[in-house]
Design an enzyme around this catalytic site. Structure first.
Site, PDB file in Angstrom:
ATOM      1  N   LYS A  73      -1.011  -5.378  -0.461  1.00  0.00           N
ATOM      2  CA  LYS A  73      -1.067  -4.160  -1.292  1.00  0.00           C
ATOM      3  C   LYS A  73      -1.485  -4.513  -2.722  1.00  0.00           C
ATOM      4  O   LYS A  73      -2.351  -3.869  -3.306  1.00  0.00           O
ATOM      5  CB  LYS A  73       0.306  -3.455  -1.335  1.00  0.00           C
ATOM      6  CG  LYS A  73       0.879  -3.118   0.025  1.00  0.00           C
ATOM      7  CD  LYS A  73       2.230  -2.456  -0.080  1.00  0.00           C
ATOM      8  CE  LYS A  73       3.327  -3.312  -0.698  1.00  0.00           C
ATOM      9  NZ  LYS A  73       3.704  -4.512   0.105  1.00  0.00           N
ATOM     10  N   ARG A  91       1.927 -18.014  -0.944  1.00  0.00           N
ATOM     11  CA  ARG A  91       1.503 -17.306  -2.172  1.00  0.00           C
ATOM     12  C   ARG A  91       1.907 -18.084  -3.422  1.00  0.00           C
ATOM     13  O   ARG A  91       3.015 -18.580  -3.540  1.00  0.00           O
ATOM     14  CB  ARG A  91       2.141 -15.921  -2.215  1.00  0.00           C
ATOM     15  CG  ARG A  91       1.910 -15.210  -3.552  1.00  0.00           C
ATOM     16  CD  ARG A  91       2.183 -13.746  -3.496  1.00  0.00           C
ATOM     17  NE  ARG A  91       3.525 -13.412  -3.085  1.00  0.00           N
ATOM     18  CZ  ARG A  91       3.938 -12.169  -2.853  1.00  0.00           C
ATOM     19  NH1 ARG A  91       3.094 -11.163  -2.990  1.00  0.00           N
ATOM     20  NH2 ARG A  91       5.168 -11.926  -2.479  1.00  0.00           N
ATOM     21  N   ARG A 142       7.063 -17.181  -6.074  1.00  0.00           N
ATOM     22  CA  ARG A 142       8.030 -16.136  -6.419  1.00  0.00           C
ATOM     23  C   ARG A 142       9.394 -16.467  -5.825  1.00  0.00           C
ATOM     24  O   ARG A 142       9.477 -16.917  -4.692  1.00  0.00           O
ATOM     25  CB  ARG A 142       7.532 -14.782  -5.876  1.00  0.00           C
ATOM     26  CG  ARG A 142       6.874 -13.932  -6.932  1.00  0.00           C
ATOM     27  CD  ARG A 142       6.201 -12.717  -6.393  1.00  0.00           C
ATOM     28  NE  ARG A 142       7.019 -11.831  -5.572  1.00  0.00           N
ATOM     29  CZ  ARG A 142       6.612 -10.673  -5.091  1.00  0.00           C
ATOM     30  NH1 ARG A 142       5.377 -10.246  -5.368  1.00  0.00           N
ATOM     31  NH2 ARG A 142       7.386  -9.918  -4.345  1.00  0.00           N
ATOM     32  N   ARG A 190      13.699  -9.043   3.200  1.00  0.00           N
ATOM     33  CA  ARG A 190      12.755  -8.015   2.733  1.00  0.00           C
ATOM     34  C   ARG A 190      12.085  -7.324   3.921  1.00  0.00           C
ATOM     35  O   ARG A 190      11.837  -6.111   3.886  1.00  0.00           O
ATOM     36  CB  ARG A 190      11.711  -8.647   1.806  1.00  0.00           C
ATOM     37  CG  ARG A 190      12.311  -9.020   0.448  1.00  0.00           C
ATOM     38  CD  ARG A 190      11.443 -10.014  -0.304  1.00  0.00           C
ATOM     39  NE  ARG A 190      10.109  -9.512  -0.572  1.00  0.00           N
ATOM     40  CZ  ARG A 190       9.057 -10.308  -0.806  1.00  0.00           C
ATOM     41  NH1 ARG A 190       9.187 -11.614  -0.795  1.00  0.00           N
ATOM     42  NH2 ARG A 190       7.887  -9.768  -1.059  1.00  0.00           N
ATOM     43  N   ARG A 232       9.394   3.692  -1.774  1.00  0.00           N
ATOM     44  CA  ARG A 232       9.873   2.772  -0.747  1.00  0.00           C
ATOM     45  C   ARG A 232      11.018   3.364   0.047  1.00  0.00           C
ATOM     46  O   ARG A 232      11.540   2.693   0.943  1.00  0.00           O
ATOM     47  CB  ARG A 232      10.395   1.518  -1.426  1.00  0.00           C
ATOM     48  CG  ARG A 232       9.468   0.341  -1.388  1.00  0.00           C
ATOM     49  CD  ARG A 232      10.128  -0.697  -2.236  1.00  0.00           C
ATOM     50  NE  ARG A 232       9.891  -2.010  -1.775  1.00  0.00           N
ATOM     51  CZ  ARG A 232       8.960  -2.808  -2.285  1.00  0.00           C
ATOM     52  NH1 ARG A 232       8.170  -2.391  -3.232  1.00  0.00           N
ATOM     53  NH2 ARG A 232       8.840  -4.016  -1.836  1.00  0.00           N
TER      54      ARG A 232
HETATM   55  P1  AP5 Z   1      -0.132  -9.551  -1.917  1.00  0.00           P
HETATM   56  O1  AP5 Z   1      -1.368  -8.776  -2.244  1.00  0.00           O
HETATM   57  O2  AP5 Z   1       0.625 -10.165  -3.042  1.00  0.00           O
HETATM   58  O3  AP5 Z   1       0.817  -8.679  -0.946  1.00  0.00           O
HETATM   59  P2  AP5 Z   1       1.771  -7.471  -1.258  1.00  0.00           P
HETATM   60  O4  AP5 Z   1       1.666  -6.507  -0.129  1.00  0.00           O
HETATM   61  O5  AP5 Z   1       1.526  -6.928  -2.638  1.00  0.00           O
HETATM   62  O6  AP5 Z   1       3.166  -8.237  -1.143  1.00  0.00           O
HETATM   63  P3  AP5 Z   1       4.457  -8.205  -2.041  1.00  0.00           P
HETATM   64  O7  AP5 Z   1       5.327  -9.333  -1.524  1.00  0.00           O
HETATM   65  O8  AP5 Z   1       4.139  -8.253  -3.505  1.00  0.00           O
HETATM   66  O9  AP5 Z   1       5.068  -6.836  -1.668  1.00  0.00           O
HETATM   67  P4  AP5 Z   1       6.487  -6.385  -1.775  1.00  0.00           P
HETATM   68  O10 AP5 Z   1       6.309  -4.958  -1.531  1.00  0.00           O
HETATM   69  O11 AP5 Z   1       7.490  -7.068  -0.931  1.00  0.00           O
HETATM   70  O12 AP5 Z   1       6.928  -6.878  -3.253  1.00  0.00           O
HETATM   71  P5  AP5 Z   1       7.153  -6.113  -4.608  1.00  0.00           P
HETATM   72  O13 AP5 Z   1       6.734  -7.007  -5.692  1.00  0.00           O
HETATM   73  O14 AP5 Z   1       6.613  -4.729  -4.545  1.00  0.00           O
HETATM   74  O15 AP5 Z   1      -0.551 -10.701  -0.874  1.00  0.00           O
HETATM   75  C1  AP5 Z   1       0.389 -11.646  -0.409  1.00  0.00           C
HETATM   76  C2  AP5 Z   1      -0.300 -13.024  -0.244  1.00  0.00           C
HETATM   77  O16 AP5 Z   1      -1.303 -12.928   0.773  1.00  0.00           O
HETATM   78  C3  AP5 Z   1      -1.033 -13.529  -1.500  1.00  0.00           C
HETATM   79  O17 AP5 Z   1      -0.926 -14.922  -1.573  1.00  0.00           O
HETATM   80  C4  AP5 Z   1      -2.494 -13.123  -1.277  1.00  0.00           C
HETATM   81  O18 AP5 Z   1      -3.392 -13.989  -1.926  1.00  0.00           O
HETATM   82  C5  AP5 Z   1      -2.610 -13.198   0.232  1.00  0.00           C
HETATM   83  N1  AP5 Z   1      -3.482 -12.179   0.800  1.00  0.00           N
HETATM   84  C6  AP5 Z   1      -3.656 -10.880   0.361  1.00  0.00           C
HETATM   85  N2  AP5 Z   1      -4.531 -10.232   1.155  1.00  0.00           N
HETATM   86  C7  AP5 Z   1      -4.897 -11.138   2.119  1.00  0.00           C
HETATM   87  C8  AP5 Z   1      -5.791 -11.063   3.238  1.00  0.00           C
HETATM   88  N3  AP5 Z   1      -6.462  -9.941   3.527  1.00  0.00           N
HETATM   89  N4  AP5 Z   1      -5.936 -12.180   4.010  1.00  0.00           N
HETATM   90  C9  AP5 Z   1      -5.254 -13.337   3.720  1.00  0.00           C
HETATM   91  N5  AP5 Z   1      -4.411 -13.457   2.668  1.00  0.00           N
HETATM   92  C10 AP5 Z   1      -4.242 -12.378   1.884  1.00  0.00           C
HETATM   93  O19 AP5 Z   1       8.758  -5.946  -4.606  1.00  0.00           O
HETATM   94  C11 AP5 Z   1       9.614  -7.057  -4.833  1.00  0.00           C
HETATM   95  C12 AP5 Z   1      11.060  -6.552  -4.967  1.00  0.00           C
HETATM   96  O20 AP5 Z   1      11.166  -5.648  -6.089  1.00  0.00           O
HETATM   97  C13 AP5 Z   1      11.623  -5.777  -3.782  1.00  0.00           C
HETATM   98  O21 AP5 Z   1      12.138  -6.638  -2.789  1.00  0.00           O
HETATM   99  C14 AP5 Z   1      12.715  -4.941  -4.467  1.00  0.00           C
HETATM  100  O22 AP5 Z   1      13.868  -5.709  -4.751  1.00  0.00           O
HETATM  101  C15 AP5 Z   1      12.075  -4.581  -5.803  1.00  0.00           C
HETATM  102  N6  AP5 Z   1      11.303  -3.308  -5.774  1.00  0.00           N
HETATM  103  C16 AP5 Z   1       9.959  -3.159  -6.016  1.00  0.00           C
HETATM  104  N7  AP5 Z   1       9.606  -1.877  -5.895  1.00  0.00           N
HETATM  105  C17 AP5 Z   1      10.729  -1.197  -5.570  1.00  0.00           C
HETATM  106  C18 AP5 Z   1      10.993   0.172  -5.283  1.00  0.00           C
HETATM  107  N8  AP5 Z   1      10.022   1.101  -5.303  1.00  0.00           N
HETATM  108  N9  AP5 Z   1      12.256   0.517  -4.978  1.00  0.00           N
HETATM  109  C19 AP5 Z   1      13.256  -0.382  -4.938  1.00  0.00           C
HETATM  110  N10 AP5 Z   1      13.073  -1.701  -5.194  1.00  0.00           N
HETATM  111  C20 AP5 Z   1      11.817  -2.106  -5.498  1.00  0.00           C
END
Ligand code: AP5
Length: 218
Positions: free
Chosen positions: A13, A127, A160, A171, A88
């Site tokens: 994403k 990552r 991270r 997660r 979410r």
């Molecule tokens: P990446 O693009 O970073 O993936 P992502 O879907 O953004 O993954 P995240 O882990 O950031 O999502 P998340 O939703 O768990 O975390 P968030 O920070 O929102 O890609 C991942 C890896 O794959 C990278 O190395 C990239 O290079 C590689 N890649 C990408 N595309 C690829 C492809 N096509 N092929 C191969 N490799 C690829 O949330 C973290 C925490 O914050 C949560 O656990 C929670 O505690 C809190 N939080 C955040 N938002 C909320 C909310 N709305 N409500 C409550 N808590 C929240």
């Protein structure tokens, strides 16, 4: 362009939200990035979020709704936004609907990124992100030119905290229980478009644009 990217941790994403934001000149609103910045700066928001974040649990809805409401009121979001990692939960989605309604706006599309579970775990475990501005790399799929250094600003690359295997498991469980119900929520409103996000990032980028064209956003 008022769109939401929905999908499990590691689905890509953030990678695609950044591309859309650059290409269309609208902000990527990534709630995870906002929380990481808040925790790094030691702000009140960061202190409130830290224990949830570290466990891989969701930060309470009322906190996240306040964060997003404030961000959507910034002038750069007036022309559109790509929401990444929000909503979410169903209460967050309902809160977002009310918030946009109050601003005379509405969502145009929700793109659901689908990736098999084993690929998600591989993406998260490899990552690396830059300490200075959060640019994202993968040791196999998008490696930096110089190992351990960011291509954009030369800063150190780190893993991270929540990408540790036990937190990743948590997660993924939290996604299945609390976030997956949004698929039906948005399908019922005719906003959901599925993207097979298991290909390489360029191909996924093409599929994202195709889905946005199909949704009438582009
Ligand atoms: P990446 O693009 O970073 O993936 P992502 O879907 O953004 O993954 P995240 O882990 O950031 O999502 P998340 O939703 O768990 O975390 P968030 O920070 O929102 O890609 C991942 C890896 O794959 C990278 O190395 C990239 O290079 C590689 N890649 C990408 N595309 C690829 C492809 N096509 N092929 C191969 N490799 C690829 O949330 C973290 C925490 O914050 C949560 O656990 C929670 O505690 C809190 N939080 C955040 N938002 C909320 C909310 N709305 N409500 C409550 N808590 C929240």
């Amino acid at each position: 362009m008022n769109v939401v990217l929905l999908g499990p941790p590691g689905a890509g994403k953030g990678t695609q939200a950044r591309r859309l934001a650059e290409r269309f000149g609208i902000p990527q609103i990534a709630t995870g990035d906002i929380l990481r910045e808040a925790m790094a700066s030691g702000s009140e928001l960061g202190r409130r979020a830290k224990s949830y974040y570290d466990r891989g649990d969701l930060v309470p809805d009322e906190i996240m709704l306040e964060v997003v409401a404030e961000r959507l009121r910034q002038p750069d979001a007036a022309r559109g936004f790509v929401l990444d990692g929000f909503p979410r939960t169903v209460p967050q989605a309902e809160g977002l609907d009310r918030l946009l309604d109050g601003m005379g706006r509405s969502l145009q599309a929700v793109l659901l990124f689908e990736v098999p579970r084993d690929a998600l775990v591989r993406r998260l475990s490899g990552r690396w992100v830059c300490r200075a501005s959060g640019h994202v790399f993968h040791e196999l799929y998008s490696p930096p030119q110089v190992p351990g250094r960011c291509d954009h600003d030369g800063s150190e690359l780190v893993q991270r905290e929540d990408d540790r295997p036990e937190t990743v498991e948590r997660r993924l469980e939290v996604y299945a229980r609390q976030t997956a119900p949004l698929v039906e929520y948005y399908r019922a409103r005719g906003l959901l478009h599925t993207v097979d996000a298991s290909a390489d990032p360029e191909e996924v980028g093409r599929r994202v644009e195709a889905a946005l064209r199909q949704a009438g956003v582009l």
